[in-house]
Design a protein around this motif. Structure first.
Motif, PDB file in Angstrom:
ATOM      1  N   VAL A 189     -15.655 -19.966  -5.852  1.00 53.65           N
ATOM      2  CA  VAL A 189     -15.413 -19.377  -4.544  1.00 53.65           C
ATOM      3  C   VAL A 189     -16.669 -18.612  -4.179  1.00 53.65           C
ATOM      4  O   VAL A 189     -17.071 -17.684  -4.896  1.00 53.65           O
ATOM      5  N   LYS A 190     -17.306 -19.010  -3.089  1.00 53.88           N
ATOM      6  CA  LYS A 190     -18.565 -18.397  -2.664  1.00 53.88           C
ATOM      7  C   LYS A 190     -18.343 -17.219  -1.711  1.00 53.88           C
ATOM      8  O   LYS A 190     -19.185 -16.340  -1.610  1.00 53.88           O
ATOM      9  N   ARG A 191     -17.224 -17.263  -0.979  1.00 61.02           N
ATOM     10  CA  ARG A 191     -16.857 -16.156  -0.104  1.00 61.02           C
ATOM     11  C   ARG A 191     -15.346 -16.013  -0.152  1.00 61.02           C
ATOM     12  O   ARG A 191     -14.619 -16.997  -0.079  1.00 61.02           O
ATOM     13  N   CYS A 192     -14.879 -14.779  -0.258  1.00 65.52           N
ATOM     14  CA  CYS A 192     -13.449 -14.499  -0.343  1.00 65.52           C
ATOM     15  C   CYS A 192     -13.076 -13.446   0.699  1.00 65.52           C
ATOM     16  O   CYS A 192     -13.368 -12.267   0.539  1.00 65.52           O
ATOM     17  N   ARG A 193     -12.460 -13.912   1.770  1.00 71.57           N
ATOM     18  CA  ARG A 193     -12.030 -12.968   2.804  1.00 71.57           C
ATOM     19  C   ARG A 193     -10.838 -12.134   2.346  1.00 71.57           C
ATOM     20  O   ARG A 193     -10.595 -11.052   2.884  1.00 71.57           O
ATOM     21  N   TYR A 194     -10.101 -12.610   1.338  1.00 69.13           N
ATOM     22  CA  TYR A 194      -9.011 -11.796   0.789  1.00 69.13           C
ATOM     23  C   TYR A 194      -9.597 -10.484   0.266  1.00 69.13           C
ATOM     24  O   TYR A 194      -9.076  -9.408   0.554  1.00 69.13           O
ATOM     25  N   SER A 195     -10.682 -10.590  -0.478  1.00 70.94           N
ATOM     26  CA  SER A 195     -11.358  -9.407  -0.987  1.00 70.94           C
ATOM     27  C   SER A 195     -11.814  -8.503   0.157  1.00 70.94           C
ATOM     28  O   SER A 195     -11.641  -7.279   0.117  1.00 70.94           O
ATOM     29  N   GLU A 196     -12.373  -9.111   1.178  1.00 67.95           N
ATOM     30  CA  GLU A 196     -12.849  -8.345   2.332  1.00 67.95           C
ATOM     31  C   GLU A 196     -11.695  -7.616   3.033  1.00 67.95           C
ATOM     32  O   GLU A 196     -11.828  -6.441   3.397  1.00 67.95           O
ATOM     33  N   VAL A 197     -10.578  -8.307   3.194  1.00 65.70           N
ATOM     34  CA  VAL A 197      -9.411  -7.710   3.858  1.00 65.70           C
ATOM     35  C   VAL A 197      -8.889  -6.522   3.061  1.00 65.70           C
ATOM     36  O   VAL A 197      -8.625  -5.450   3.614  1.00 65.70           O
TER      37      VAL A 197
ATOM     38  N   LYS B 243       0.841  -1.206   0.000  1.00 59.62           N
ATOM     39  CA  LYS B 243       0.000   0.000   0.000  1.00 59.62           C
ATOM     40  C   LYS B 243       0.872   1.250   0.000  1.00 59.62           C
ATOM     41  O   LYS B 243       0.643   2.185  -0.767  1.00 59.62           O
ATOM     42  N   HIS B 244       1.905   1.244   0.823  1.00 64.68           N
ATOM     43  CA  HIS B 244       2.800   2.409   0.899  1.00 64.68           C
ATOM     44  C   HIS B 244       3.635   2.544  -0.370  1.00 64.68           C
ATOM     45  O   HIS B 244       3.851   3.662  -0.861  1.00 64.68           O
TER      46      HIS B 244
ATOM     47  N   LYS C 161     -10.460  -4.653   0.932  1.00 60.26           N
ATOM     48  CA  LYS C 161     -11.412  -3.544   1.001  1.00 60.26           C
ATOM     49  C   LYS C 161     -11.327  -2.835   2.350  1.00 60.26           C
ATOM     50  O   LYS C 161     -11.362  -1.605   2.418  1.00 60.26           O
ATOM     51  N   GLU C 162     -11.181  -3.608   3.435  1.00 64.12           N
ATOM     52  CA  GLU C 162     -11.030  -3.008   4.772  1.00 64.12           C
ATOM     53  C   GLU C 162      -9.770  -2.151   4.853  1.00 64.12           C
ATOM     54  O   GLU C 162      -9.744  -1.144   5.555  1.00 64.12           O
ATOM     55  N   MET C 163      -8.728  -2.539   4.127  1.00 67.13           N
ATOM     56  CA  MET C 163      -7.461  -1.815   4.133  1.00 67.13           C
ATOM     57  C   MET C 163      -7.474  -0.614   3.187  1.00 67.13           C
ATOM     58  O   MET C 163      -6.484   0.103   3.080  1.00 67.13           O
ATOM     59  N   GLY C 164      -8.595  -0.415   2.486  1.00 66.74           N
ATOM     60  CA  GLY C 164      -8.679   0.672   1.516  1.00 66.74           C
ATOM     61  C   GLY C 164      -7.999   0.328   0.195  1.00 66.74           C
ATOM     62  O   GLY C 164      -7.637   1.224  -0.570  1.00 66.74           O
ATOM     63  N   LEU C 165      -7.824  -0.964  -0.071  1.00 67.68           N
ATOM     64  CA  LEU C 165      -7.130  -1.419  -1.282  1.00 67.68           C
ATOM     65  C   LEU C 165      -8.047  -2.178  -2.233  1.00 67.68           C
ATOM     66  O   LEU C 165      -7.564  -2.876  -3.129  1.00 67.68           O
TER      67      LEU C 165
ATOM     68  N   MET D 206     -13.969  -9.915  -6.057  1.00 68.56           N
ATOM     69  CA  MET D 206     -13.214  -8.664  -5.930  1.00 68.56           C
ATOM     70  C   MET D 206     -13.765  -7.585  -6.863  1.00 68.56           C
ATOM     71  O   MET D 206     -13.784  -6.409  -6.525  1.00 68.56           O
ATOM     72  N   LYS D 207     -14.241  -8.003  -8.036  1.00 71.59           N
ATOM     73  CA  LYS D 207     -14.774  -7.054  -9.022  1.00 71.59           C
ATOM     74  C   LYS D 207     -16.293  -6.935  -8.939  1.00 71.59           C
ATOM     75  O   LYS D 207     -16.927  -6.375  -9.825  1.00 71.59           O
ATOM     76  N   GLY D 208     -16.901  -7.492  -7.845  1.00 72.73           N
ATOM     77  CA  GLY D 208     -18.324  -7.287  -7.607  1.00 72.73           C
ATOM     78  C   GLY D 208     -19.245  -8.439  -7.958  1.00 72.73           C
ATOM     79  O   GLY D 208     -20.459  -8.318  -7.782  1.00 72.73           O
ATOM     80  N   ALA D 209     -18.713  -9.546  -8.447  1.00 72.54           N
ATOM     81  CA  ALA D 209     -19.561 -10.702  -8.790  1.00 72.54           C
ATOM     82  C   ALA D 209     -19.998 -11.441  -7.523  1.00 72.54           C
ATOM     83  O   ALA D 209     -19.416 -11.274  -6.453  1.00 72.54           O
ATOM     84  N   SER D 210     -21.000 -12.284  -7.678  1.00 73.51           N
ATOM     85  CA  SER D 210     -21.503 -13.064  -6.543  1.00 73.51           C
ATOM     86  C   SER D 210     -20.542 -14.175  -6.132  1.00 73.51           C
ATOM     87  O   SER D 210     -20.560 -14.640  -4.998  1.00 73.51           O
ATOM     88  N   HIS D 211     -19.700 -14.618  -7.072  1.00 73.68           N
ATOM     89  CA  HIS D 211     -18.723 -15.665  -6.805  1.00 73.68           C
ATOM     90  C   HIS D 211     -17.613 -15.593  -7.856  1.00 73.68           C
ATOM     91  O   HIS D 211     -17.757 -14.921  -8.877  1.00 73.68           O
ATOM     92  N   CYS D 212     -16.523 -16.281  -7.572  1.00 80.73           N
ATOM     93  CA  CYS D 212     -15.421 -16.408  -8.531  1.00 80.73           C
ATOM     94  C   CYS D 212     -15.537 -17.782  -9.176  1.00 80.73           C
ATOM     95  O   CYS D 212     -15.719 -18.778  -8.470  1.00 80.73           O
TER      96      CYS D 212
END
Length: 156
Positions: free
Chosen positions: A93-101, A17-18, A103-107, A139-145
Motif C-alpha cells: 500500500v503506497k498511500r492509505c487514506r484510512y491513516s490520513e482520516v 472515539k467517544h 489522524k485528521e480525527m485525532g485518532l 499508520m505507524k510511520g513507514a513509507s508503505h504497508c
C-alpha cells in the motif's frame, strides 16, 4: 448506492472515539485500548464471515484479491500488486487514506486498532487458512504497508 468502506470506517471511528474516551476516563488507557482492539477484531471476523457466505466455495487468495476494490473505493488505498495467485497475494500500500482520516480525527495513536489490526482478523472469518504477514504500516510511520498473504494447505 454502496457506501465506500472508508466512509464506513470514518463513521465507526467517530462513534468509537467517544467510547474510547469514556473507557480511558473510567478504566485507563491500557484497558481502553484492549476493549477497542477486541471489539474491532470481533467486527472484522464477523465481516470476514459475511463475505465468506457470499462465495460459492472456500475462497482462495484470488477471490480475496477480487474484493480489494471495496477497500480502494474513493481512492482510499493506492496498491501496488507484486504477486497474485490462488495461494499467494503480495502487495504494498503506497498511500492509505484510512491513516490520513484517523489522524485528521485525532485518532492516529489508535488507528492501528481501528484499521490495521482488522486486516489479519478479517482472514479468520473469511478463510482461516489465510495468513497475513506485515512488517510495517503507514499508520505507524513507514513509507508503505507490506501485505503478504499466504493460503496454508488444507488439512488432510
Amino acid at each position: 448506492m454502496t457506501l465506500p468502506m472508508i466512509e464506513k470506517r470514518r463513521i465507526e471511528a467517530a462513534v468509537l472515539k467517544h467510547v474510547f474516551d469514556v473507557l480511558v476516563e473510567r478504566h485507563g488507557r491500557e484497558e481502553a485500548e484492549k476493549v477497542i482492539g477486541e471489539a474491532v477484531s470481533n467486527s472484522a471476523i464477523a465481516q470476514g464471515k459475511e463475505f465468506r457466505e457470499k462465495e460459492p466455495q472456500e475462497p482462495d487468495l484470488e477471490n480475496f484479491a477480487d474484493l480489494l476494490p471495496l477497500w480502494q473505493m474513493d481512492d482510499a488505498l493506492q496498491i501496488e500488486v507484486l504477486e497474485k495467485g490462488p495461494d499467494r497475494l503480495d502487495f504494498n500500500v503506497k498511500r492509505c487514506r484510512y491513516s490520513e482520516v484517523y489522524k485528521e480525527m485525532g485518532l492516529g495513536d489508535i488507528g492501528h486498532l481501528l484499521s490495521c489490526n482488522r486486516d489479519g482478523d478479517f482472514c479468520i472469518g473469511y478463510n482461516p487458512r489465510m495468513e497475513l504477514t506485515r512488517t510495517q504500516t503507514i499508520m505507524k510511520g513507514a513509507s508503505h504497508c507490506d501485505f503478504r498473504y499466504r493460503l496454508k494447505p488444507a488439512a488432510e
